[in-house]
Design a protein around this motif. Structure first.
Motif, PDB file in Angstrom:
ATOM      1  N   LYS A 205      -8.927  16.946  -2.312  1.00  0.00           N
ATOM      2  CA  LYS A 205      -8.444  15.681  -2.869  1.00  0.00           C
ATOM      3  C   LYS A 205      -8.795  15.522  -4.346  1.00  0.00           C
ATOM      4  O   LYS A 205      -8.624  14.443  -4.912  1.00  0.00           O
TER       5      LYS A 205
ATOM      6  N   THR B 259       1.823   9.935  -4.132  1.00  0.00           N
ATOM      7  CA  THR B 259       0.894   9.311  -3.189  1.00  0.00           C
ATOM      8  C   THR B 259       1.415   8.022  -2.578  1.00  0.00           C
ATOM      9  O   THR B 259       1.042   7.660  -1.456  1.00  0.00           O
ATOM     10  N   LEU B 260       2.280   7.307  -3.306  1.00  0.00           N
ATOM     11  CA  LEU B 260       2.737   6.014  -2.823  1.00  0.00           C
ATOM     12  C   LEU B 260       4.142   6.044  -2.258  1.00  0.00           C
ATOM     13  O   LEU B 260       4.710   5.002  -1.920  1.00  0.00           O
TER      14      LEU B 260
ATOM     15  N   ASP C  58      -0.878  -1.936  -4.218  1.00  0.00           N
ATOM     16  CA  ASP C  58      -0.610  -0.619  -3.636  1.00  0.00           C
ATOM     17  C   ASP C  58      -1.749   0.368  -3.866  1.00  0.00           C
ATOM     18  O   ASP C  58      -2.047   1.200  -3.004  1.00  0.00           O
ATOM     19  N   ALA C  59      -2.362   0.315  -5.054  1.00  0.00           N
ATOM     20  CA  ALA C  59      -3.402   1.294  -5.383  1.00  0.00           C
ATOM     21  C   ALA C  59      -4.464   0.639  -6.245  1.00  0.00           C
ATOM     22  O   ALA C  59      -4.159  -0.243  -7.059  1.00  0.00           O
TER      23      ALA C  59
ATOM     24  N   SER D 167      -6.211  -0.795   3.244  1.00  0.00           N
ATOM     25  CA  SER D 167      -4.805  -0.379   3.228  1.00  0.00           C
ATOM     26  C   SER D 167      -4.310  -0.046   1.821  1.00  0.00           C
ATOM     27  O   SER D 167      -3.103   0.115   1.614  1.00  0.00           O
ATOM     28  N   THR D 168      -5.220   0.043   0.886  1.00  0.00           N
ATOM     29  CA  THR D 168      -4.879   0.334  -0.507  1.00  0.00           C
ATOM     30  C   THR D 168      -5.252   1.780  -0.832  1.00  0.00           C
ATOM     31  O   THR D 168      -6.307   2.262  -0.412  1.00  0.00           O
ATOM     32  N   TYR D 169      -4.381   2.468  -1.578  1.00  0.00           N
ATOM     33  CA  TYR D 169      -4.688   3.845  -1.975  1.00  0.00           C
ATOM     34  C   TYR D 169      -5.776   3.820  -3.045  1.00  0.00           C
ATOM     35  O   TYR D 169      -5.637   3.167  -4.085  1.00  0.00           O
ATOM     36  N   ARG D 170      -6.873   4.527  -2.796  1.00  0.00           N
ATOM     37  CA  ARG D 170      -8.061   4.456  -3.652  1.00  0.00           C
ATOM     38  C   ARG D 170      -8.174   5.708  -4.517  1.00  0.00           C
ATOM     39  O   ARG D 170      -8.343   6.808  -3.991  1.00  0.00           O
ATOM     40  N   ILE D 171      -8.081   5.504  -5.813  1.00  0.00           N
ATOM     41  CA  ILE D 171      -8.113   6.607  -6.777  1.00  0.00           C
ATOM     42  C   ILE D 171      -9.408   6.518  -7.574  1.00  0.00           C
ATOM     43  O   ILE D 171      -9.689   5.502  -8.214  1.00  0.00           O
TER      44      ILE D 171
ATOM     45  N   ASP E 212      -9.386   8.306  -1.844  1.00  0.00           N
ATOM     46  CA  ASP E 212      -8.269   9.085  -1.311  1.00  0.00           C
ATOM     47  C   ASP E 212      -7.885  10.209  -2.263  1.00  0.00           C
ATOM     48  O   ASP E 212      -7.358  11.246  -1.842  1.00  0.00           O
TER      49      ASP E 212
END
Length: 374
Positions: free
Chosen positions: A179, A372-373, A81-82, A101-105, A154
């Motif tokens: 962000k 975020t998710l 997911d992230a 498609s992955t949330y990038r932190i 992101d």
């Protein structure tokens, strides 16, 4: 494998390997949840301990590249997911199709390097004799890589408002401020805790100052030595713990005013802290120094710069607006001559530290991921 290496190594080398491992161990870390990739981290550490800075830097770059390749492979094989990456080693992962498609932190652990380059020029002008060969500007290539990470992320997390402000101030990446958010760091509450009772400081003994970290110009170590030079030894003493990065010829001029202890396993730092009164960290450039939180939790008053990060408040210490020898000397002397205030700051320090507990840090992460998710 590493434990076997320690057993087979000669006694002297084995004890050094064991001490290095102790710096990374934690009893609550679940090894089954940790994946590692490659041998580069250990080779880099060995090179740094041997004083081979340039070799360590090259190994670090290759190690980061290899680790990024491993993460991309995981992203390609598994639903994730992230992905949470740190500055300087996240550009390839964030830009890869596997992460689309992955949330990038991005966890930005230090202020923007353009700020350091500007500060370094000022230090060279005012304190040039203190600069070592390793005190060099950060390359345009590294800065461009950081901008690529800012752009691809992101969300960008910063450990202090100073770091967040530096990104917005220096980076040309559009939309960086919206962000960017604050996620204060934490300290190990099991390891760092105040003594059962903080003893009143003796008025007829030197106030005991402590510096912990890399002993170089970035952390303002030279300012502390300069400030102490004009304070009688009967009023203040200093212990410096960490790798010495200041020029030997300059350190020699102040060698009679401080005790130097090389790098130690973190498990030994609490005992050292409890034998001192004040932690001093007059940094020019940081992310947010965790040693500030450890000192507060240990019942030390803190003298720090604002750039050093989140730490002391007016209840528990003195926060200088900028690194400056005269201002630092004045702050030290104000506590030397007012031991009642020193005692008050020390008593309030553990309470200020509680805001940076591990539970609070975990709650911050949980809130971020929930938002975020969702």
């Amino acid at each position: 494998m590493l434990e076997r290496m320690i057993r087979l190594a000669p006694p002297g080398l084995g004890s050094r390997l064991e001490a290095e491992l102790a710096r990374l161990q934690h009893p609550e870390l679940d090894d089954t949840l940790v994946r590692t990739a490659g041998w580069h981290e250990w080779a880099e550490r060995a090179a740094r301990r041997a004083g081979l800075g340039e070799l360590a830097h090259r190994i670090d770059r290759r190690g980061n590249q290899r680790f990024a390749e491993s993460v991309i492979e995981w992203l390609s094989r598994e639903p994730i997911d992230a992905v949470w990456g740190f500055d300087g080693c996240s550009a390839e992962v964030f830009a890869s199709p596997a992460a689309r498609s992955t949330y990038r932190i991005l966890d930005r652990t230090i202020a923007d390097w353009r700020e350091w380059n500007a500060l370094l020029a000022q230090i060279a002008e005012r304190h040039g004799d203190w600069l070592a060969a390793t005190d060099r500007p950060v390359s345009p290539e590294t800065i461009a890589r950081n901008d690529a990470e800012y752009d691809a992320a992101d969300a960008i997390l910063c450990g202090s408002p100073h770091v967040a402000a530096s990104l917005a101030r220096h980076s040309p990446v559009p939309g960086i401020a919206p962000k960017t958010s604050l996620l204060p760091y934490c300290y190990d509450g099991n390891l760092f805790a105040p003594a059962p009772a903080i003893a009143a400081p003796a008025t007829d003994a030197p106030m005991r100052l402590l510096f912990v970290g890399q002993i170089g110009v970035r952390k303002g170590a030279h300012l502390l030595l300069e400030a102490l030079a004009d304070i009688p030894a009967s009023e203040a003493s200093l212990t410096m713990v960490g790798a010495m990065q200041l020029p030997p010829r300059m350190v020699a001029r102040h060698a009679d005013r401080f005790t130097h202890i090389p790098s130690l396993p973190r498990t030994q730092i609490p005992g050292i802290m409890q034998r001192h009164d004040v932690l001093v960290l007059p940094s020019y450039f940081e992310g947010s120094a965790i040693v500030l939180l450890e000192a507060l939790a240990s019942g030390l008053a803190v003298i720090q710069t604002r750039a050093a990060g989140l730490g002391a408040t007016e209840r528990s210490g003195i926060v200088l607006d900028k690194p400056d020898t005269d201002a630092l000397r004045e702050a030290i002397l104000s506590l030397v001559h007012d031991r009642a205030r020193l005692q008050s700051l020390r008593k309030a320090a553990p309470d200020d530290a509680r805001r940076y507990s591990f539970d609070n840090y975990c709650a911050g992460i949980a809130a971020l991921l929930a938002e975020t998710l969702a």
